[in-house]
Design a protein around this motif. Structure first.
Motif, mmCIF file in Angstrom:
data_model
loop_
_atom_site.group_PDB
_atom_site.id
_atom_site.type_symbol
_atom_site.label_atom_id
_atom_site.label_comp_id
_atom_site.label_asym_id
_atom_site.label_seq_id
_atom_site.Cartn_x
_atom_site.Cartn_y
_atom_site.Cartn_z
ATOM 1 N N ARG A 34 -23.985 82.229 -14.544
ATOM 2 C CA ARG A 34 -23.067 82.360 -13.486
ATOM 3 C C ARG A 34 -23.004 81.556 -12.448
ATOM 4 N NH1 ARG A 34 -23.092 89.025 -12.925
ATOM 5 N NH2 ARG A 34 -22.039 89.486 -15.010
ATOM 6 N N LYS A 35 -21.636 81.200 -12.032
ATOM 7 C CA LYS A 35 -21.757 79.998 -10.717
ATOM 8 C C LYS A 35 -21.719 80.954 -9.353
ATOM 9 C CE LYS A 35 -19.623 76.406 -13.174
ATOM 10 N NZ LYS A 35 -18.475 75.704 -13.403
ATOM 11 N N ILE A 36 -22.616 81.620 -9.111
ATOM 12 C CA ILE A 36 -22.796 82.365 -8.083
ATOM 13 C C ILE A 36 -23.983 81.923 -7.123
ATOM 14 C CG2 ILE A 36 -21.835 84.496 -8.804
ATOM 15 C CD1 ILE A 36 -25.699 84.691 -8.434
ATOM 16 N N ALA A 37 -24.099 82.360 -5.728
ATOM 17 C CA ALA A 37 -25.115 81.753 -4.800
ATOM 18 C C ALA A 37 -25.576 82.754 -3.831
ATOM 19 C CB ALA A 37 -24.838 80.583 -4.158
ATOM 20 N N VAL A 38 -26.669 82.747 -3.646
ATOM 21 C CA VAL A 38 -27.248 83.582 -2.585
ATOM 22 C C VAL A 38 -27.924 82.771 -1.402
ATOM 23 C CG1 VAL A 38 -28.917 85.224 -1.784
ATOM 24 C CG2 VAL A 38 -27.958 85.385 -4.049
ATOM 25 N N ILE A 39 -27.457 82.711 -0.245
ATOM 26 C CA ILE A 39 -27.802 81.938 0.938
ATOM 27 C C ILE A 39 -28.620 82.393 1.859
ATOM 28 C CG2 ILE A 39 -25.476 80.509 0.390
ATOM 29 C CD1 ILE A 39 -24.268 82.076 3.009
ATOM 30 N N GLY A 55 -18.436 86.636 -1.019
ATOM 31 C CA GLY A 55 -17.005 86.701 -1.933
ATOM 32 C C GLY A 55 -16.268 85.177 -1.729
ATOM 33 N N LYS A 56 -16.775 84.541 -0.663
ATOM 34 C CA LYS A 56 -16.407 83.051 -0.177
ATOM 35 C C LYS A 56 -16.960 82.192 -1.217
ATOM 36 C CE LYS A 56 -14.975 84.141 4.387
ATOM 37 N NZ LYS A 56 -15.272 83.693 5.809
ATOM 38 N N TYR A 57 -16.542 80.722 -1.198
ATOM 39 C CA TYR A 57 -17.033 79.733 -2.096
ATOM 40 C C TYR A 57 -17.742 78.642 -1.350
ATOM 41 C CZ TYR A 57 -14.756 82.134 -5.919
ATOM 42 O OH TYR A 57 -14.335 83.060 -7.016
ATOM 43 N N LEU A 58 -18.913 78.215 -2.045
ATOM 44 C CA LEU A 58 -19.621 77.199 -1.381
ATOM 45 C C LEU A 58 -19.584 76.007 -2.453
ATOM 46 C CD1 LEU A 58 -21.790 76.317 0.669
ATOM 47 C CD2 LEU A 58 -23.364 77.332 -0.815
ATOM 48 N N VAL A 63 -19.148 71.238 -7.643
ATOM 49 C CA VAL A 63 -19.142 72.421 -8.204
ATOM 50 C C VAL A 63 -19.221 73.695 -7.155
ATOM 51 C CG1 VAL A 63 -20.302 73.859 -9.810
ATOM 52 C CG2 VAL A 63 -20.657 71.251 -10.007
ATOM 53 N N TYR A 64 -18.089 74.762 -7.459
ATOM 54 C CA TYR A 64 -17.965 75.776 -6.632
ATOM 55 C C TYR A 64 -18.697 77.199 -6.929
ATOM 56 C CZ TYR A 64 -14.372 73.119 -4.111
ATOM 57 O OH TYR A 64 -13.689 72.333 -3.547
ATOM 58 N N PHE A 65 -19.563 77.686 -6.105
ATOM 59 C CA PHE A 65 -20.173 78.829 -6.253
ATOM 60 C C PHE A 65 -19.801 79.774 -5.409
ATOM 61 C CE2 PHE A 65 -23.051 75.316 -7.411
ATOM 62 C CZ PHE A 65 -23.575 75.541 -8.569
ATOM 63 N N GLN A 66 -19.610 81.280 -6.194
ATOM 64 C CA GLN A 66 -19.173 82.374 -5.242
ATOM 65 C C GLN A 66 -20.646 82.881 -4.656
ATOM 66 O OE1 GLN A 66 -17.196 85.446 -7.083
ATOM 67 N NE2 GLN A 66 -16.040 86.084 -5.272
ATOM 68 N N ILE A 67 -20.371 83.098 -3.295
ATOM 69 C CA ILE A 67 -21.670 83.862 -2.421
ATOM 70 C C ILE A 67 -21.345 85.203 -2.796
ATOM 71 C CG2 ILE A 67 -22.572 83.980 -0.369
ATOM 72 C CD1 ILE A 67 -21.117 81.444 0.738
ATOM 73 N N VAL A 68 -22.790 85.515 -3.171
ATOM 74 C CA VAL A 68 -22.941 87.254 -3.567
ATOM 75 C C VAL A 68 -23.835 87.624 -2.666
ATOM 76 C CG1 VAL A 68 -22.105 86.999 -5.924
ATOM 77 C CG2 VAL A 68 -24.663 86.789 -5.490
ATOM 78 N N ARG A 96 -27.279 73.991 -16.105
ATOM 79 C CA ARG A 96 -26.176 73.524 -16.900
ATOM 80 C C ARG A 96 -25.143 72.672 -16.223
ATOM 81 N NH1 ARG A 96 -22.117 78.061 -17.915
ATOM 82 N NH2 ARG A 96 -21.448 77.348 -15.706
ATOM 83 N N VAL A 97 -24.943 73.065 -14.768
ATOM 84 C CA VAL A 97 -24.119 72.332 -14.230
ATOM 85 C C VAL A 97 -24.484 71.081 -13.576
ATOM 86 C CG1 VAL A 97 -22.777 74.410 -13.335
ATOM 87 C CG2 VAL A 97 -24.468 73.558 -11.836
#
Length: 186
Positions: A34-39, A55-58, A63-68, A96-97
Motif C-alpha cells: 500500500r502507498k500509505i505513510a506514517v509521519i 487522510g491527506k497525501y504526501l 509518488v503520493y502516499f496517503q497519511i494514516v 516497489r515504488v
C-alpha cells in the motif's frame, strides 16, 4: 527534508514509539504494498502545522502516499529526533515504488539481554560475510551498530534491549532472499 524509510509493523519492537493519531503500519499494508505513510510529529508540524494530516497525501519523489498515522518518540537526542522527523512507509512498497527489487541495505534485530552480545555480533558478521561472499580482507562490507551502547551508565543489561543493525556497504549485493536464507539457516 525528511528521511523516508521502508519499515515493517514490528519496527515498534526495535524503536519504541507512540502513535499520536491514526495508526502505524500493519501486515496488510506490507502484503498489499500500500502507498500509505506514517509521519513523525516533526514532519506534521513542518508540513501541516496544527491541522490533522490523516487522510491527506504526501508526495515523495513524485509518488503520493496517503497519511494514516502520526507518531513520536519519547527518546531524547538523535534517536528520538530521527523518529520524529521521518516518514515511514511499508518496506514492500518502498522496494516497489523506488525500483529496489528485493534489495535490502540494512536490517534490525534484537537479542536476549543475557546473550553475550560481542560473541553474537561476531558470529553474525562472520556468517553474513560468508553468505554474501565478502572478501576476507574487506572488513567494511558488513558492519554493526549496537544502539544500546549509548544508553546511560545506570541502565542495567536486564533493563535495556540490545538492538543491533547489520548492513552491507553494497546493498546491490544483499537481497531479501539472502536475508531470508540467513534467517532460515540461523
Amino acid at each position: 527534508s525528511f528521511a523516508v524509510t521502508g519499515e515493517a509493523p514490528n519496527f515498534r519492537w526495535v524503536e519504541p514509539f507512540r502513535v499520536l493519531r491514526g495508526r502505524f503500519l500493519n501486515e496488510r499494508d506490507v502484503g498489499d504494498k500500500r502507498k500509505i505513510a506514517v509521519i513523525g510529529d516533526e514532519v506534521q508540524r513542518v508540513l501541516f502545522g496544527d491541522s490533522d494530516p490523516i487522510g491527506k497525501y504526501l508526495q515523495v519523489h513524485n509518488v503520493y502516499f496517503q497519511i494514516v498515522g502520526v507518531m513520536t518518540s519519547d527518546k531524547a537526542g538523535n534517536r528520538g529526533d530521527r523518529v520524529r522527523a521521518a516518514v515511514f512507509i511499508p518496506f514492500s512498497t518502498f522496494q516497489r515504488v523506488f525500483n529496489l527489487g528485493d534489495r535490502v541495505g540494512w536490517y534490525w534485530l534484537t537479542i536476549d539481554p543475557n546473550a553475550p552480545s560481542k560473541q553474537v555480533d561476531q558470529a553474525i558478521k562472520q556468517m553474513l560475510r560468508a553468505r554474501l561472499r565478502v572478501h576476507p580482507d574487506d572488513l567494511q562490507a558488513v558492519d554493526s551498530y549496537d544502539a544500546a551502547e549509548g544508553e546511560e551508565a545506570n541502565v542495567t543489561a536486564k533493563e535495556r534491549l540490545p538492538i543491533y543493525a547489520w548492513f552491507s556497504v553494497d546493498p546491490a549485493e544483499t537481497t531479501a532472499a539472502r536475508y531470508r536464507e540467513l534467517a532460515e539457516a540461523g
